[in-house]
Design an enzyme around this catalytic site. Structure first.
Site, short mmCIF file in Angstrom:
data_model
loop_
_atom_site.label_atom_id
_atom_site.label_comp_id
_atom_site.label_asym_id
_atom_site.label_seq_id
_atom_site.Cartn_x
_atom_site.Cartn_y
_atom_site.Cartn_z
N PRO A 2 0.82 -1.19 0.00
CA PRO A 2 0.00 0.00 0.00
C PRO A 2 0.86 1.24 0.00
O PRO A 2 1.66 1.46 0.90
CB PRO A 2 -0.78 -0.10 1.29
CG PRO A 2 -0.70 -1.51 1.71
CD PRO A 2 0.52 -2.05 1.11
N GLU A 3 0.67 2.04 -1.01
CA GLU A 3 1.21 3.39 -0.99
C GLU A 3 0.03 4.27 -0.62
O GLU A 3 -1.03 3.77 -0.23
CB GLU A 3 1.80 3.72 -2.36
CG GLU A 3 2.91 2.74 -2.75
CD GLU A 3 3.62 3.10 -4.05
OE1 GLU A 3 3.74 4.30 -4.35
OE2 GLU A 3 4.04 2.18 -4.75
N HIS A 91 -2.77 -15.73 8.33
CA HIS A 91 -2.27 -14.35 8.32
C HIS A 91 -3.31 -13.30 8.75
O HIS A 91 -3.05 -12.12 8.61
CB HIS A 91 -1.68 -13.95 6.96
CG HIS A 91 -0.63 -14.89 6.47
ND1 HIS A 91 0.45 -15.27 7.25
CD2 HIS A 91 -0.48 -15.54 5.30
CE1 HIS A 91 1.20 -16.12 6.57
NE2 HIS A 91 0.66 -16.32 5.39
N ARG A 110 3.33 -10.82 5.33
CA ARG A 110 4.75 -10.64 5.66
C ARG A 110 4.99 -10.01 7.03
O ARG A 110 6.12 -9.95 7.49
CB ARG A 110 5.43 -9.81 4.56
CG ARG A 110 5.56 -10.61 3.27
CD ARG A 110 6.10 -9.77 2.15
NE ARG A 110 7.53 -9.57 2.24
CZ ARG A 110 8.23 -8.89 1.33
NH1 ARG A 110 7.62 -8.35 0.29
NH2 ARG A 110 9.52 -8.73 1.46
N ARG A 152 22.50 18.01 -3.33
CA ARG A 152 22.25 16.57 -3.14
C ARG A 152 22.45 15.82 -4.44
O ARG A 152 21.92 16.18 -5.48
CB ARG A 152 20.84 16.32 -2.58
CG ARG A 152 20.58 17.07 -1.30
CD ARG A 152 20.44 16.22 -0.06
NE ARG A 152 20.12 14.84 -0.24
CZ ARG A 152 18.91 14.34 0.00
NH1 ARG A 152 17.91 15.11 0.36
NH2 ARG A 152 18.71 13.06 -0.12
#
Length: 271
Positions: A2-3, A91, A110, A152
């Site tokens: 999920p973003e 899970h 996970r 940077r």
DNA sequence: CTTTTGACCTGACAGC
DNA sequence: TGCTGTCAGGTCAAAA
């Protein structure tokens, strides 16, 4: 996983089903997430009412008065609302049972996700304190990026995924936003002009907005609050399209590896 | 300080 | 049919 679009889709699906409800019982089947689910969480949360569900970056914030249940979905987590909870499957790690009989269930193969309890102002929690701007906030703008970019040398794609530049953009949407902005993922931050940052900011907002409208992207694990799959994966321009023709110019999409993550781009449209 | 690397964990898939 | 290696949406902590 999920973003931002997937977390926001989850928030929008979950909130109307849980706000105003009292937690009757918390059942932890497996506390071994990224950090252990606090042993005293049930004691703290049972009997309390969910006032609101907010999102900060990829964290979901369930507000209980001044205290907060902080939930992160990691790579493979999902939160589903069940009117009547079906039997647990592999899970399924945590159930929040509410006073109207619905169950909010956390599932995460996970176990990279998190479920933590924060007393008092959550903004000052170590996980949230140093986060950069939300993509739809005015403070995410070309000026902010330009200031961060000074001197940077990092690749812009890595910087996009660094939460100091902007939060909520992960591996999929970083590639997608850079395509729309016409910027190579390998471009060094310090070489990007203010004007190009402006285009990048708009590209990030546009891609996230469209992804939210499509219910996010489902690659494998992600499902929304009712178990529904996202639809935005069918509209990716570059992500996971290695070798496929660019939708704009037909050039085969390339894949490279940056920071141990796959990046996808069109060598012709992105310079 | 910046940048890179390893770690956490399970499952799917490719290749032998 | 195993077995091994690689890869997957995140992000923190340590090393360089």
């Amino acid at each position: 996983m999920p973003e931002l679009p997937e977390v926001e889709t989850t928030r929008r699906g979950v909130a109307p089903r849980v706000v105003g409800r009292r937690v009757k019982r918390l059942q932890v089947y497996d506390a071994r997430l990224r950090w252990p689910v606090p042993a005293d969480l049930a004691k703290r949360i049972e009997g309390r009412v969910i006032d609101r569900v907010d999102r900060r970056s990829k964290y979901l914030l369930f507000r209980f008065g001044d205290d907060t249940l902080l939930v992160h979905l990691g790579m493979t987590g999902s939160l589903r609302v069940h009117r009547k909870a079906p039997p647990r499957v592999l899970h399924d790690h945590v159930d929040l049972m509410l006073d109207d009989g619905t169950t909010l269930r956390y599932h995460d193969p996970r176990r990279f996700g998190a479920m933590l309890w924060v007393e008092g102002p959550a903004d000052s929690h170590p996980l949230l304190r140093a986060l950069g701007p939300e993509p739809f906030d005015a403070s995410f703008n070309a000026e902010h990026c330009w200031n961060l970019a000074r001197g940077r040398n990092v690749a812009v794609k890595l910087a996009l995924m660094d939460n100091r530049m902007v939060v909520g953009v992960g591996n999929i949407y970083a590639s997608e936003a850079l395509f729309r902005a016409g910027i190579r993922p390998t471009a060094r931050l310090k070489t990007i002009s203010r004007a190009r940052f402006g285009r990048l900011v708009e590209a990030v907002r546009a891609v996230l907005e469209e992804a939210i409208a499509s219910g996010g992207s489902t690659l494998r694990d992600y499902v929304g609050s009712q178990g529904e799959r996202g639809q935005f994966q069918f509209r990716h321009d570059v992500y996971a399209r290695k070798g496929d023709p660019c939708r704009v110019c037909g050039t085969p999409i390339r894949m490279i590896r940056q920071g141990q993550r796959a990046s996808f781009y069109c060598p012709r449209c992105q310079r």
